[in-house]
Design a protein around this motif. Structure first.
Motif, PDB file in Angstrom:
ATOM      1  N   GLY A 187       0.839  -1.188   0.000  1.00  0.00           N
ATOM      2  CA  GLY A 187       0.000   0.000   0.000  1.00  0.00           C
ATOM      3  C   GLY A 187       0.873   1.236   0.000  1.00  0.00           C
ATOM      4  N   GLU A 188       0.714   2.054   1.016  1.00  0.00           N
ATOM      5  CA  GLU A 188       1.487   3.290   1.142  1.00  0.00           C
ATOM      6  C   GLU A 188       2.746   3.115   1.992  1.00  0.00           C
ATOM      7  OE1 GLU A 188       0.683   6.290  -0.308  1.00  0.00           O
ATOM      8  OE2 GLU A 188      -0.913   5.215  -1.346  1.00  0.00           O
ATOM      9  N   THR A 189       2.984   1.898   2.472  1.00  0.00           N
ATOM     10  CA  THR A 189       4.101   1.649   3.380  1.00  0.00           C
ATOM     11  C   THR A 189       5.239   0.931   2.664  1.00  0.00           C
ATOM     12  OG1 THR A 189       2.547   1.440   5.212  1.00  0.00           O
ATOM     13  CG2 THR A 189       4.753   0.561   5.573  1.00  0.00           C
ATOM     14  N   ALA A 190       6.443   1.472   2.786  1.00  0.00           N
ATOM     15  CA  ALA A 190       7.622   0.835   2.206  1.00  0.00           C
ATOM     16  C   ALA A 190       8.357   0.062   3.295  1.00  0.00           C
ATOM     17  CB  ALA A 190       8.554   1.884   1.619  1.00  0.00           C
ATOM     18  N   ILE A 191       8.741  -1.157   2.956  1.00  0.00           N
ATOM     19  CA  ILE A 191       9.545  -1.970   3.864  1.00  0.00           C
ATOM     20  C   ILE A 191      10.890  -2.166   3.178  1.00  0.00           C
ATOM     21  CG2 ILE A 191       9.732  -4.161   5.092  1.00  0.00           C
ATOM     22  CD1 ILE A 191       6.637  -4.282   4.901  1.00  0.00           C
ATOM     23  N   LEU A 192      11.947  -1.817   3.869  1.00  0.00           N
ATOM     24  CA  LEU A 192      13.282  -1.852   3.296  1.00  0.00           C
ATOM     25  C   LEU A 192      14.031  -3.097   3.738  1.00  0.00           C
ATOM     26  CD1 LEU A 192      14.149   1.876   4.003  1.00  0.00           C
ATOM     27  CD2 LEU A 192      13.247   0.902   1.894  1.00  0.00           C
ATOM     28  N   PHE A 193      14.742  -3.717   2.795  1.00  0.00           N
ATOM     29  CA  PHE A 193      15.529  -4.915   3.055  1.00  0.00           C
ATOM     30  C   PHE A 193      16.952  -4.698   2.565  1.00  0.00           C
ATOM     31  CE2 PHE A 193      11.142  -6.205   2.664  1.00  0.00           C
ATOM     32  CZ  PHE A 193      10.989  -7.054   3.748  1.00  0.00           C
ATOM     33  N   PRO A 194      17.904  -5.347   3.227  1.00  0.00           N
ATOM     34  CA  PRO A 194      19.299  -5.165   2.822  1.00  0.00           C
ATOM     35  C   PRO A 194      19.622  -5.824   1.483  1.00  0.00           C
ATOM     36  CG  PRO A 194      19.159  -6.754   4.618  1.00  0.00           C
ATOM     37  CD  PRO A 194      17.789  -6.169   4.426  1.00  0.00           C
ATOM     38  N   ASN A 195      18.803  -6.818   1.060  1.00  0.00           N
ATOM     39  CA  ASN A 195      19.087  -7.491  -0.203  1.00  0.00           C
ATOM     40  C   ASN A 195      17.806  -8.109  -0.761  1.00  0.00           C
ATOM     41  OD1 ASN A 195      18.759 -10.193   0.978  1.00  0.00           O
ATOM     42  ND2 ASN A 195      20.646  -9.692   2.068  1.00  0.00           N
ATOM     43  N   LEU A 196      17.875  -8.526  -2.002  1.00  0.00           N
ATOM     44  CA  LEU A 196      16.724  -9.083  -2.704  1.00  0.00           C
ATOM     45  C   LEU A 196      16.271 -10.404  -2.072  1.00  0.00           C
ATOM     46  CD1 LEU A 196      14.734  -8.882  -5.034  1.00  0.00           C
ATOM     47  CD2 LEU A 196      16.457  -9.981  -6.497  1.00  0.00           C
ATOM     48  N   GLU A 197      17.202 -11.203  -1.616  1.00  0.00           N
ATOM     49  CA  GLU A 197      16.855 -12.494  -1.018  1.00  0.00           C
ATOM     50  C   GLU A 197      15.974 -12.314   0.215  1.00  0.00           C
ATOM     51  OE1 GLU A 197      20.078 -11.667  -1.836  1.00  0.00           O
ATOM     52  OE2 GLU A 197      20.049 -12.808  -3.716  1.00  0.00           O
ATOM     53  N   ASP A 198      16.306 -11.368   1.074  1.00  0.00           N
ATOM     54  CA  ASP A 198      15.496 -11.100   2.269  1.00  0.00           C
ATOM     55  C   ASP A 198      14.105 -10.601   1.878  1.00  0.00           C
ATOM     56  OD1 ASP A 198      17.571 -11.898   3.894  1.00  0.00           O
ATOM     57  OD2 ASP A 198      18.137  -9.867   4.503  1.00  0.00           O
ATOM     58  N   ALA A 199      14.038  -9.765   0.855  1.00  0.00           N
ATOM     59  CA  ALA A 199      12.749  -9.254   0.395  1.00  0.00           C
ATOM     60  C   ALA A 199      11.894 -10.395  -0.140  1.00  0.00           C
ATOM     61  CB  ALA A 199      12.955  -8.197  -0.682  1.00  0.00           C
ATOM     62  N   LYS A 200      12.482 -11.286  -0.919  1.00  0.00           N
ATOM     63  CA  LYS A 200      11.739 -12.429  -1.457  1.00  0.00           C
ATOM     64  C   LYS A 200      11.258 -13.352  -0.340  1.00  0.00           C
ATOM     65  CE  LYS A 200      13.719 -12.661  -6.073  1.00  0.00           C
ATOM     66  NZ  LYS A 200      14.494 -13.483  -7.017  1.00  0.00           N
ATOM     67  N   ALA A 201      12.080 -13.566   0.675  1.00  0.00           N
ATOM     68  CA  ALA A 201      11.681 -14.409   1.803  1.00  0.00           C
ATOM     69  C   ALA A 201      10.495 -13.783   2.534  1.00  0.00           C
ATOM     70  CB  ALA A 201      12.856 -14.606   2.754  1.00  0.00           C
ATOM     71  N   TYR A 202      10.509 -12.479   2.712  1.00  0.00           N
ATOM     72  CA  TYR A 202       9.405 -11.769   3.364  1.00  0.00           C
ATOM     73  C   TYR A 202       8.121 -11.908   2.546  1.00  0.00           C
ATOM     74  CZ  TYR A 202       6.685  -7.931   5.316  1.00  0.00           C
ATOM     75  OH  TYR A 202       5.688  -7.179   5.877  1.00  0.00           O
ATOM     76  N   ILE A 203       8.229 -11.728   1.244  1.00  0.00           N
ATOM     77  CA  ILE A 203       7.067 -11.843   0.372  1.00  0.00           C
ATOM     78  C   ILE A 203       6.517 -13.269   0.399  1.00  0.00           C
ATOM     79  CG2 ILE A 203       6.324 -11.783  -2.055  1.00  0.00           C
ATOM     80  CD1 ILE A 203       8.296  -9.384  -2.358  1.00  0.00           C
ATOM     81  N   ALA A 204       7.391 -14.256   0.395  1.00  0.00           N
ATOM     82  CA  ALA A 204       6.945 -15.653   0.453  1.00  0.00           C
ATOM     83  C   ALA A 204       6.190 -15.922   1.752  1.00  0.00           C
ATOM     84  CB  ALA A 204       8.148 -16.588   0.336  1.00  0.00           C
ATOM     85  N   GLN A 205       6.669 -15.354   2.848  1.00  0.00           N
ATOM     86  CA  GLN A 205       5.984 -15.524   4.133  1.00  0.00           C
ATOM     87  C   GLN A 205       4.606 -14.860   4.105  1.00  0.00           C
ATOM     88  OE1 GLN A 205       7.542 -13.385   7.603  1.00  0.00           O
ATOM     89  NE2 GLN A 205       7.390 -15.308   8.746  1.00  0.00           N
ATOM     90  N   LEU A 206       4.511 -13.685   3.517  1.00  0.00           N
ATOM     91  CA  LEU A 206       3.210 -13.015   3.384  1.00  0.00           C
ATOM     92  C   LEU A 206       2.253 -13.850   2.541  1.00  0.00           C
ATOM     93  CD1 LEU A 206       4.111  -9.259   2.780  1.00  0.00           C
ATOM     94  CD2 LEU A 206       3.127 -10.273   4.831  1.00  0.00           C
TER      95      LEU A 206
END
Length: 52
Positions: free
Chosen positions: A12-31
């Motif tokens: 939505g309007e909230t940005a979540i910052l990750f140190p790398n793409l792998e961490d971002a993908k893991a977060y998205i997979a959990q969601l």
């Protein structure tokens, strides 16, 4: 100390910052897992409501 983030995921309007793409993908997979689990609950609730 300066922290540099490598990937930003928007919810939505909230940005979540990750140190790398792998961490971002893991977060998205959990969601996605949580959303899928919740969708089964909503489906069951709808089926139960129709049976009443």
């Amino acid at each position: 100390m300066k922290i540099t983030f490598g990937c930003k995921v928007w919810l939505g309007e909230t940005a979540i910052l990750f140190p790398n793409l792998e961490d971002a993908k893991a977060y998205i997979a959990q969601l996605e897992e949580r959303i899928e689990a919740a969708s089964h609950t909503f489906t069951q609730d709808a089926v139960n409501a129709e049976g009443r």
